[in-house]
Design a protein around this motif. Structure first.
Motif, PDB file in Angstrom:
ATOM      1  N   LEU A 177      15.328  80.144  36.744  1.00 27.85           N
ATOM      2  CA  LEU A 177      14.491  80.441  37.907  1.00 27.85           C
ATOM      3  C   LEU A 177      13.013  80.519  37.570  1.00 27.85           C
ATOM      4  CD1 LEU A 177      16.738  83.101  39.681  1.00 27.85           C
ATOM      5  CD2 LEU A 177      16.588  80.646  40.114  1.00 27.85           C
ATOM      6  N   HIS A 178      12.662  80.655  36.303  1.00 21.96           N
ATOM      7  CA  HIS A 178      11.246  80.713  35.933  1.00 21.96           C
ATOM      8  C   HIS A 178      10.641  79.320  35.759  1.00 21.96           C
ATOM      9  CE1 HIS A 178      11.376  85.164  34.425  1.00 21.96           C
ATOM     10  NE2 HIS A 178      11.625  85.023  35.712  1.00 21.96           N
ATOM     11  N   ARG A 179      11.450  78.259  35.953  1.00 18.00           N
ATOM     12  CA  ARG A 179      10.899  76.910  35.989  1.00 18.00           C
ATOM     13  C   ARG A 179      10.348  76.625  37.384  1.00 18.00           C
ATOM     14  NH1 ARG A 179      14.289  73.222  36.028  1.00 18.00           N
ATOM     15  NH2 ARG A 179      16.284  74.334  36.107  1.00 18.00           N
ATOM     16  N   SER A 180       9.345  75.764  37.460  1.00 11.04           N
ATOM     17  CA  SER A 180       8.679  75.481  38.730  1.00 11.04           C
ATOM     18  C   SER A 180       9.660  74.899  39.753  1.00 11.04           C
ATOM     19  CB  SER A 180       7.524  74.503  38.529  1.00 11.04           C
ATOM     20  OG  SER A 180       6.518  75.074  37.724  1.00 11.04           O
ATOM     21  N   PHE A 181       9.444  75.250  41.023  1.00  5.74           N
ATOM     22  CA  PHE A 181      10.211  74.708  42.136  1.00  5.74           C
ATOM     23  C   PHE A 181       9.332  73.704  42.877  1.00  5.74           C
ATOM     24  CE2 PHE A 181      12.229  78.728  41.272  1.00  5.74           C
ATOM     25  CZ  PHE A 181      13.576  78.491  41.506  1.00  5.74           C
ATOM     26  N   ALA A 182       9.870  72.531  43.152  1.00  3.13           N
ATOM     27  CA  ALA A 182       9.136  71.505  43.899  1.00  3.13           C
ATOM     28  C   ALA A 182       9.474  71.653  45.380  1.00  3.13           C
ATOM     29  CB  ALA A 182       9.505  70.113  43.406  1.00  3.13           C
TER      30      ALA A 182
END
Length: 651
Positions: free
Chosen positions: A326-331
């Motif tokens: 969840l700490h990876r970017s969301f597009a």
């Protein structure tokens, strides 16, 4: 003319078909109406049950606070009890808003009992304070326990009734299905000639009715946005898992997840982006789970995960994986968004053996993780008693920062001792709680200091203070405003950028802002503190050492700091006229400040004798009740224009 048999047959068939269709139409209308009503009843009863559950939690917290006070009397236990009473009142209002006349009667009766209970508690607390254990026991047996049991019984009984009503509505739905099916089947006996037609019509209707029933049941137990189970279905799964595990079997774990900056996405980008973010969070979380694990969306940006047969170590491992995912970017369409997640973990049977208690433990752990910025936290039993009031206060303070009518600033003037004119004003935050009333800064600031919330609170105060300085300047008054910086803020690498943006946004001259730091804050990390203070000084902001004499400092660091002002703590000033040692300390602080090229301010000036003594010692500025108490900005504006200590006029 006589009708031919074929026409009679056709007419009979048509009439029979019409009768069947009319019958099916009637069944459809009645069935759909009853199905919709049953589904609405189930939803309403579930929502009402949640309100009763919150009331039940508040009653339990009152009991915890009462027992804690009897063991360890003090303001902390008393504040916890008051907070629980306030939470009960909020829950009762929710019951009144969502329930029927009977529920409102229950809420009214609970309030009446609560008045008796709180009155008895005041007497019990007084007896405990006097050390009169016999009276305390009598009050507890004769009034407190009966009232508490009656309140708990009313709330728990009403919650049970609400749950039963929801179950009865679902049973009613299935009964309707049965009635419709029976009625449809009975029409097949009209005749073999109409069997195919009737079977086709009835079968199609039956399929539609069952599909509608299934859809109603699905929507009543699933979240419409993400398609995940909702709180009701998650609670059922958890209860079933606890039952299957048994007292001697392998346990299970529950994780509660909350997105830390979700509100910023909604406020900045819009709710459509927020909805898409929630859908992607649900998908990523689902992808990280094992077969047999259950994920649900409980409300807003809060999700829950059930791990059957998992230990605390298993749950911690999953929490780490979820954080990584969840700490990876969301597009989100053309925008990349980064969020953080706070996770609370509770394990059965170690922490709790029933569903409600297990979820409460995970919820407490989640808020602890959020406040401490640790990402994921395993529940500890002492969180209930040691952190109960703190968590309530932090939650209320976090919500207060999201509105505009609870946190305000009062200002206390600083007066020049040589000519009596205004030197500036210190901004002091005030909190008017919607149910508890005014909460002293000494109660909520230390709690905020232990978490990352103090940075947000300080920036909130800075924003209000800079806006007020600009307003006074527009009104023709030049009033430098001082704001206290917490140690966390002083060590924040973004602080200088925040201050720069605020000054630029309000077009405020930097020398009209003064930032006050303590010796302890500087010595926590002298190198970083010096770097931050130097950057602020280059910006043009005036700097002060606050509460001088109460902490510890290195003379080498003190003389090298870009500080303009030294404030002598009130504990020395208040007794300098009758305590020779305090007078010596004040004299030494004034001489030290002047020798280092600083202006010296005396805090806690409460009488004319203090003013005279400080003038004789050569102190530059005084601040205290002798001149004025802290007051709202509009009152201070009037004070500026009517008192002798007038503000400097601009232009």
């Amino acid at each position: 003319m006589a009708l031919r048999p074929s026409r009679v047959l056709r007419t009979g068939a048509v009439l029979g078909l019409a009768a069947v269709l009319l019958g099916l139409t009637g069944v459809s209308v009645v069935g759909t109406t009853r199905t919709r009503a049953s589904a609405n009843t189930a939803i309403a009863a579930t929502t009402l049950a949640e309100a009763y559950e919150l009331a039940d939690d508040a009653v339990a917290l009152e009991e915890v606070a009462e027992q804690r006070y009897r063991l360890e009397p003090g303001e902390q236990a008393l504040a916890l009890h008051r907070g629980a009473s306030g939470a009960l009142e909020v829950a009762l209002r929710d019951v009144e808003a969502r329930g029927t006349a009977a529920d409102r009667d229950v809420a009214a009766e609970v309030r009446e009992l609560q008045v008796i209970y709180l009155g008895a508690m005041d007497r019990l607390f007084a007896a405990v304070d006097r050390g009169d254990t016999a009276s305390a026991a009598d009050i507890d047996d004769e009034v407190v326990d009966p009232a508490a049991e009656r309140i708990g019984g009313l709330v728990h009984g009403a919650a049970t009734v609400s749950a039963q009503e929801a179950a009865e509505a679902m049973r009613d739905l299935h009964r309707i299905e049965g009635v419709v099916f029976t009625a449809t089947t009975a029409t097949f006996g009209v005749g073999l000639a109409l069997l195919v037609v009737f079977a086709f019509v009835a079968g199609g209707y039956q399929r539609r009715l069952l599909r509608h029933a299934a859809e109603h049941e699905y929507h009543a137990s699933h979240d419409g946005l993400t398609g995940l189970p909702n709180r009701t279905l998650f609670t059922e799964h958890t209860t079933d898992a606890l039952r299957e595990a048994g007292p001697d079997g392998r346990g299970l774990a529950v994780l509660l997840l909350d997105l830390d900056r979700f509100k910023e996405v909604n406020d900045t980008l819009g709710h459509q982006y927020g909805d898409e973010l929630l859908r992607q969070v649900a998908a990523r979380t689902t992808g990280a789970l094992r077969a047999g694990d259950v994920i649900a969306r409980l409300s807003g940006d809060e999700f829950a995960v059930l791990l059957p047969g998992a230990s605390a170590a298993d749950a911690a491992g999953l929490a780490a994986r979820l954080q990584s995912e969840l700490h990876r970017s969301f597009a989100l369409d053309d925008v990349a968004v980064d969020v953080e997640v706070s996770i609370g973990i509770a394990v059965a049977p170690e922490h709790a053996t029933d569903t409600d208690a297990l979820l409460r433990c995970a919820d407490i752990a989640m808020y602890t993780a959020k406040d401490s910025k640790t990402g994921a936290t395993l529940y500890r039993p002492n969180m209930h008693t040691e952190d109960g009031n703190r968590l309530l206060l932090l939650g209320d303070l976090r919500r207060a920062l999201d509105v505009t009518d609870q946190l305000t600033l009062h200002y206390q003037p600083k007066i020049r001792l040589d000519d009596g004119r205004l030197s500036g004003a210190e901004a002091l935050v005030r909190w008017s709680h919607p149910t508890r009333g005014p909460i002293p800064p000494a109660e909520f600031i230390p709690v905020a200091e232990t978490t990352g919330l103090i940075t947000r609170l300080t920036l909130y105060v800075l924003r209000l203070a800079v806006a007020q300085a600009r307003a006074w300047l527009d009104d023709g008054l030049v009033v430098p405003i001082a704001v206290n910086l917490s140690p966390r803020c002083l060590l924040d690498p973004d602080l200088v950028g925040h201050v720069t943006r605020l000054l630029h946004e309000h077009e405020l001259p930097a020398d009209l802002l003064r930032l006050e730091v303590t010796e302890t804050a500087v010595m926590a990390n002298p190198a970083l503190a010096t770097e931050t203070l130097t950057a602020l000084h280059r910006l043009g902001v005036r700097l002060s050492i606050d509460d001088y004499g109460t902490g510890y400092s290195s003379m080498a660091y003190l003389k090298s700091l870009p500080v303009d002002e030294l404030k002598v703590d009130r504990t020395f000033v208040m007794h300098m006229d009758d305590d020779p040692e305090d007078a010596v300390l004040v004299r030494g602080a004034i001489e030290l400040g002047h020798n280092l090229g600083m202006t010296v301010v005396a805090e806690g000036v409460e009488g004319a004798a203090h003013v005279t003594a400080l003038q004789e010692l050569g102190c530059d500025i005084a601040q205290g009740y002798h001149y004025a108490r802290p007051m709202p900005p509009e009152d201070l504006t009037t004070w500026f224009r009517t008192s002798g200590a007038t503000a400097v006029l601009s232009g």
